[in-house]
Design an enzyme around this catalytic site. Structure first.
Site, mmCIF file in Angstrom:
data_model
loop_
_atom_site.group_PDB
_atom_site.id
_atom_site.type_symbol
_atom_site.label_atom_id
_atom_site.label_comp_id
_atom_site.label_asym_id
_atom_site.label_seq_id
_atom_site.Cartn_x
_atom_site.Cartn_y
_atom_site.Cartn_z
ATOM 1 N N ASN A 220 0.856 -1.173 0.000
ATOM 2 C CA ASN A 220 0.000 0.000 0.000
ATOM 3 C C ASN A 220 0.899 1.233 0.000
ATOM 4 O O ASN A 220 2.043 1.166 0.450
ATOM 5 C CB ASN A 220 -0.921 -0.006 1.221
ATOM 6 C CG ASN A 220 -2.067 0.968 1.086
ATOM 7 O OD1 ASN A 220 -1.912 2.155 1.298
ATOM 8 N ND2 ASN A 220 -3.231 0.448 0.719
ATOM 9 N N HIS B 171 -13.911 17.470 -5.092
ATOM 10 C CA HIS B 171 -12.894 16.504 -4.682
ATOM 11 C C HIS B 171 -11.712 17.248 -4.075
ATOM 12 O O HIS B 171 -11.147 18.151 -4.695
ATOM 13 C CB HIS B 171 -12.415 15.670 -5.871
ATOM 14 C CG HIS B 171 -11.400 14.633 -5.493
ATOM 15 N ND1 HIS B 171 -10.174 14.510 -6.098
ATOM 16 C CD2 HIS B 171 -11.426 13.678 -4.535
ATOM 17 C CE1 HIS B 171 -9.496 13.517 -5.548
ATOM 18 N NE2 HIS B 171 -10.231 13.002 -4.594
ATOM 19 N N GLU C 189 -14.365 5.746 3.212
ATOM 20 C CA GLU C 189 -13.827 4.590 2.506
ATOM 21 C C GLU C 189 -13.249 3.660 3.579
ATOM 22 O O GLU C 189 -13.904 2.751 4.023
ATOM 23 C CB GLU C 189 -12.772 5.006 1.500
ATOM 24 C CG GLU C 189 -12.241 3.861 0.665
ATOM 25 C CD GLU C 189 -11.032 4.265 -0.146
ATOM 26 O OE1 GLU C 189 -10.926 3.823 -1.294
ATOM 27 O OE2 GLU C 189 -10.174 5.021 0.365
ATOM 28 N N GLU D 284 -11.998 0.323 -6.200
ATOM 29 C CA GLU D 284 -10.819 0.757 -6.946
ATOM 30 C C GLU D 284 -9.766 -0.338 -7.038
ATOM 31 O O GLU D 284 -9.028 -0.426 -8.033
ATOM 32 C CB GLU D 284 -10.223 2.017 -6.324
ATOM 33 C CG GLU D 284 -9.677 1.840 -4.927
ATOM 34 C CD GLU D 284 -9.154 3.144 -4.326
ATOM 35 O OE1 GLU D 284 -9.196 4.171 -5.013
ATOM 36 O OE2 GLU D 284 -8.711 3.120 -3.165
#
Length: 709
Positions: free
Chosen positions: A190, A409, A498, A504
């Protein structure tokens, strides 16, 4: 009798008397004692051990620990019962019914006071530490919280690795004793991650005992404190709380009067009861706003999936680096792949208006995307300055003319300091340009450097952002932030988070096929997730020839996720052209609500399948969704939740017989039936599949020719 007991205890405060508390239905029993000066609790469900005797307390920095040498100085029992209405949610009303035990403790040598408040509900337990204002304890620093959860066996568990910076892992299913041996495999890459232990896991942790008891451990009302993980002693099957540290290793900074978040234990003989529990919400404070009329659930589309898959780009140009206010984009040639341009966004606005969507999310509209990622860059975005090909005013007016709003955003790139620097101006910019919802992101390591996504400093920021947004009438969808803990009851403009591995990742190599059969039992115990479902084209190479990923699902299951993955903020995440190829299936996405008056669990087993039925808050319509794992299974449901004496039209969107997530994901059937409260349905669910049903009151003549179930 209870009043007499309390009175005797207050007259003899220092006697070592065990305190017992039962849930309102008397199925749960809590026992609290002082064992050799240590606070200890245990929890039973119908005489079965859920939590064996477990100790409580905190280690402090440069001070005597709050772990032992305690005596009881007072106790108080009470009962509370109310019914409240959430601004939005899975049900129109929620009952908050518990019996409470408050135990005040005094540490003999230091004379410091610590109170432990227990609330026992019909579905489990919540408890927290409280510290009244006192001369002997005013400011203190937590080195570690030492709350134990001693399990009664080597339970089956659905878990992700303990990590200070990400929850974006696939879930591992194993025995508790197997966690250590599987940890290396469970930790996948990640952009920001800090795993801390071979046996550390995250909450919400879902488990199942050998005798069929479902147990969930989590926390509620996480404010002004670090997020809790669980460290397993796999010899004794005992979890101990493990808090996220700050840059110098401390876990929390406290000033009395204060309290910790609630620690929660939800347990039941039925898996579905875990999903229906409202403990997390009930342990949060009532809504903080007098006026909530501006807070509305949202169904949206967005210029997003084409960038996630690599078809388009966030960045306007191909530059090695940029500096805000110094790079003149009008003199830079566009890369030709920038998705957030005026003409392209207008097409999304047109699609949203045609099909009844509320908003259009646009990412990559603002300057700075050329070097935002993984650079530890402080002044990365200003959240105000658009690229040359994105006309804010023109798009604002165009969207308004179509009855659609744009969704803002704000990607921070982990630079929290920079976001707070610009926050007021950014929210005012939204107000001035008719934006009322923002998707914020915290990709990458946190700045100030050394802080973590789940530490006290970042936790304080996330709530600060939500409260500040509330001042401007803005709703928040926070990505990469700390997992939710029910704060949306108090701050209902926090629509979703999230904080888990979402859709995604299907473009980054895929999620496990059973992923959506686990998330409602784990991540969603704390609150809604912006999972971004609705992917119809599962072969990513059709969007980007260089991306060979495949979405591990069928179209029928993608429809089901709008029911099973609850959120008041639901995205139709695929490209408009893919929906135009399947308008018959897309009809379900158009019809499914985002706010509910009633929720039922028809079938459930974590890691295998979940079947939800939900009733629309604004009509008599019902919707059913079933998500299935990698095994072929048969779902059998009854329609006895429908109003007796009425006929309905049930439109069933299901996998075709030869459908399969990998080999034939687009094969589906749509069949209409005449149903009532006596109807039953059996559906074969293929690997990675599922089904969705809309159930609507029949209009005159509509039932003619339909088969009755």
């Amino acid at each position: 009798m209870k009043r007499t007991f309390t009175l005797i205890l207050s007259l003899l405060p220092f006697l070592m008397i065990a305190q017992e508390l039962k849930s309102p239905n008397e199925n749960f029993k809590l026992k609290f004692t002082i064992e050799e000066g240590k606070p200890t609790y245990q929890l039973n469900l119908k005489n079965k051990e859920i939590i064996k005797p477990s100790t409580l307390g905190l280690e402090l920095v440069d001070a005597e620990d709050l772990l032992g040498d305690f005596e009881i100085i007072s106790t108080k029992n009470s009962t509370f019962d109310e019914t409240w209405k959430p601004v939005w949610g899975e049900t129109a009303t929620i009952r908050n019914h518990y019996n409470e035990l408050v135990v005040s403790l005094k540490q003999r040598q230091t004379e410091r006071i610590m109170t432990i408040r227990f609330r026992l509900f019909n579905d489990g337990l919540g408890f927290r530490y409280e510290f009244p204002q006192q001369e002997k304890l005013s400011y203190f620093t937590v080195k570690e919280e030492k709350t134990q959860f001693a399990m009664a066996g080597d339970h089956k568990a659905w878990w992700i690795a303990g990590d200070y910076d990400t929850q974006e892992y696939d879930y591992t299913t194993s025995k508790l004793s197997e966690i250590r041996g599987l940890m290396d495999k469970a930790i996948t890459s990640n952009v920001s991650q800090t795993p801390f232990s071979e046996t550390g896991v995250q909450t919400a942790l879902m488990m199942k005992s050998e005798d069929g008891i479902y147990i969930n451990l989590h926390e509620a009302a996480l404010t002004e404190y670090s997020a809790m993980h669980l460290e397993l002693d796999d010899e004794n099957m005992t979890f101990t709380s493990h808090l996220t540290p700050d840059a110098i290793g401390n876990k929390a900074y406290m000033q009395t009067p204060t309290q910790t978040p609630w620690r929660t234990v939800i347990a039941s003989e039925k898996a579905g009861d875990i999903l229906l529990s409202n403990i997390t919400l009930n342990l949060n404070e009532p809504v903080a706003y007098e006026d909530v009329s501006w807070i509305k659930p949202v169904k949206y589309i967005g210029v997003w999936w084409e960038m996630i898959t690599g078809k388009s780009s966030w960045a306007y140009a191909d530059l090695p680096s940029v500096k805000l206010g110094e790079t003149d984009y009008t003199k830079v040639e566009s890369n030709g792949r920038h998705a957030a341009n005026t003409d392209h966004v207008k097409k999304y606005i047109d699609f949203a208006a045609e099909h009844g969507f509320d908003q259009v999310l646009v990412e990559g509209w603002n300057e700075g995307w050329e070097d935002w990622f993984d650079k530890s860059k402080d002044y990365v975005f200003d959240f105000l300055t658009p690229y040359p090909d994105f006309d804010v005013e023109e798009l604002r007016d165009y969207a308004k003319s179509k009855g659609v709003k744009l969704m803002m955003h704000h990607e921070t790139s982990g630079s929290i300091r920079n976001y707070e620097r610009h926050m007021d101006a950014a929210y005012q910019f939204m107000v001035d340009n008719n934006y009322n919802a923002v998707k914020s992101g915290y990709v990458g390591d946190i700045i100030p450097r050394g802080e973590h996504h789940y530490g006290q400093w970042a936790v304080n920021h996330y709530l600060y952002a939500v409260k500040k947004a509330g001042e401007y009438g803005v709703m928040v969808n926070a990505h990469e932030a700390v997992r939710p803990t029910g704060l949306r009851r108090t701050y209902p403009n926090l629509l979703a988070n999230e904080s888990a591995r979402g859709t995604e990742y299907e473009a980054f190599g895929g999620n496990n096929v059973d992923h959506t059969t686990i998330l409602p039992f784990t991540r969603q115990i704390g609150g809604p997730m912006d999972y971004t479902p609705g992917i119809f084209e599962t072969d990513i190479s059709k969007l980007n020839p260089n991306n060979g990923s495949r979405v591990r699902t069928t179209i029928a299951r993608q429809l089901a996720l709008y029911v099973t993955m609850y959120s008041p903020l639901q995205m139709a995440a695929d490209l408009p052209e893919h929906y135009n190829q399947h308008l018959d299936a897309f009809q379900f996405i158009k019809e499914v609500p985002v706010d509910w008056s009633e929720t039922l669990i028809l079938e459930a087993e974590p890691g295998d399948f979940i079947t939800y039925a939900r009733k629309d808050k604004n009509s008599e319509n019902w919707f059913v969704g079933r998500t299935n794992d990698e095994e072929k299974r048969t779902s059998n449901i009854k329609f006895d939740f429908l109003e007796k004496g009425k006929d309905y039209v049930a439109t069933v969107y299901k996998d075709a017989k030869d459908a399969h997530w990998e080999t034939n994901p687009k094969a589906y059937e749509i069949i209409k039936y005449k149903v009532n409260s006596k109807s039953k349905l059996s559906v074969d669910c293929v690997p990675g599949g599922g089904y969705a049903i809309s159930i609507m009151e029949a209009e005159k003549g509509e039932l003619k020719g339909l088969e009755r179930l």
